[in-house]
Design an enzyme around this catalytic site. Structure first.
Site, PDB file in Angstrom:
ATOM      1  N   HIS A 103     -21.461   9.272  22.536  1.00  0.00           N
ATOM      2  CA  HIS A 103     -20.165   8.959  23.139  1.00  0.00           C
ATOM      3  C   HIS A 103     -19.120   9.833  22.467  1.00  0.00           C
ATOM      4  O   HIS A 103     -18.998   9.841  21.240  1.00  0.00           O
ATOM      5  CB  HIS A 103     -19.792   7.485  22.951  1.00  0.00           C
ATOM      6  CG  HIS A 103     -18.499   7.124  23.619  1.00  0.00           C
ATOM      7  ND1 HIS A 103     -18.427   6.707  24.925  1.00  0.00           N
ATOM      8  CD2 HIS A 103     -17.217   7.153  23.161  1.00  0.00           C
ATOM      9  CE1 HIS A 103     -17.163   6.484  25.248  1.00  0.00           C
ATOM     10  NE2 HIS A 103     -16.409   6.747  24.192  1.00  0.00           N
ATOM     11  N   CYS A 104     -18.372  10.580  23.273  1.00  0.00           N
ATOM     12  CA  CYS A 104     -17.382  11.521  22.742  1.00  0.00           C
ATOM     13  C   CYS A 104     -15.980  10.987  22.990  1.00  0.00           C
ATOM     14  O   CYS A 104     -15.541  10.863  24.134  1.00  0.00           O
ATOM     15  CB  CYS A 104     -17.560  12.888  23.407  1.00  0.00           C
ATOM     16  SG  CYS A 104     -16.387  14.122  22.808  1.00  0.00           S
ATOM     17  N   GLN A 105     -15.277  10.685  21.919  1.00  0.00           N
ATOM     18  CA  GLN A 105     -13.918  10.170  22.060  1.00  0.00           C
ATOM     19  C   GLN A 105     -12.953  11.229  22.584  1.00  0.00           C
ATOM     20  O   GLN A 105     -11.920  10.902  23.179  1.00  0.00           O
ATOM     21  CB  GLN A 105     -13.419   9.649  20.712  1.00  0.00           C
ATOM     22  CG  GLN A 105     -13.309  10.718  19.638  1.00  0.00           C
ATOM     23  CD  GLN A 105     -12.707  10.186  18.346  1.00  0.00           C
ATOM     24  OE1 GLN A 105     -12.110   9.118  18.340  1.00  0.00           O
ATOM     25  NE2 GLN A 105     -12.888  10.931  17.251  1.00  0.00           N
TER      26      GLN A 105
END
Length: 279
Positions: free
Chosen positions: A125-127
């Site tokens: 998951h890439c913020q």
């Protein structure tokens, strides 16, 4: 709505950083080096603008593309489809099941606690894109990292050329030096960070791994050595097949982030040295 993903502080930070690097490259580095109105300046400005705006386009694709949902009708395959309902349930109860979603999930699928759902071939998951990187947007993510890295390195080279050609005996005031340090530090830092990230994902793609699978493989490799056995990532089909499984078989479409027609449903993947599909 998908556009609501842009309402995120990290995404605003990305836009600010991109705008800052773009301004520094064109109106500080190129202007002071050869001048924007010169033929060389116009050429470098055009090349960098293309790299920057293509990175921005890939960024939008990453944010807006759903990384991959498990179909609601998904059921793990069993060897004998003629089994009774009771036998079928007994056979699939050992299949991978998400403890949070309470549904069966394909191989390479993982639950994202941030997105609160399972994601097909989840990498992480890439913020910075406020989204998961998964089956359907991994190609766009890789292209984003690639073009952003090239743009950052291009900007860094121009900045260094600008600094080296300056006569610091004339322009050596302390406030001007501080200005160039403030402008150059983000460019140099971004080049190193993105360059490292690009090398990492080239390695993952060449081995047909996700970030999650890499760290899982570290433990599996340790356990295999401990028991005197060897370990190989089961989805590693060779460099060319690994690359084309992500970018596609048509090299002309390799750098088109939305060209994902070669992808299937994301619930089955070919195993190394085998023609079977694993689910």
């Amino acid at each position: 709505m998908k556009w609501q993903r842009f309402l995120s502080i990290p995404i605003f930070a990305v836009f600010l950083l991109m705008g800052f690097v773009y301004y520094v490259t064109l109106f500080v580095s190129i202007e002071d080096w050869v001048g924007l109105r010169s033929s060389d300046g116009s050429f470098h400005a055009s090349v960098f603008s293309f790299l920057a705006f293509y990175s921005l386009f890939s960024f939008f694709v990453c944010v807006l593309t759903d990384p991959g949902r498990v179909p609601s009708s998904y059921v793990p395959d069993v060897e004998d489809r003629e089994l009774s309902d009771q036998e079928f349930r007994r056979n699939v109860k050992h299949q991978r099941k998400c403890e949070i979603c309470s549904t069966y999930k394909p191989q390479r699928c993982h639950h994202c606690r941030t997105c609160r759902r399972c994601v097909l071939r989840m990498d992480h998951h890439c913020q910075w894109i406020n989204n998961c990187v998964g089956y359907w947007n991994y190609k766009a993510f890789f292209i984003l990292v690639f073009f952003a890295t090239v743009a950052s390195i291009y900007s860094m080279v121009i900045f260094i050329a600008c600094v080296l050609q300056k006569d610091w005996k004339v322009w050596g005031q302390s406030h001007l030096k501080l200005f160039y340090v403030v402008c150059g530090t983000p460019v140099l830092g971004l080049s190193m960070i993105l360059g490292s990230l690009l090398c990492w994902h080239i390695y993952l793609m060449a081995n047909n791994m996700t970030t999650i699978e890499y760290y899982g493989g570290v433990r599996a490799r340790w356990l295999a050595r401990k028991s005197g056995q060897g370990y190989r990532h089961p989805f590693n089909l060779g460099v060319y097949r690994n690359v084309t499984s992500v970018l596609g078989p048509n090299m002309l479409k390799w750098f088109l982030p939305a060209a994902v027609g070669h992808l299937k449903d994301g619930s089955s993947f070919r195993i190394a040295h085998d023609t079977r599909q694993i689910t």
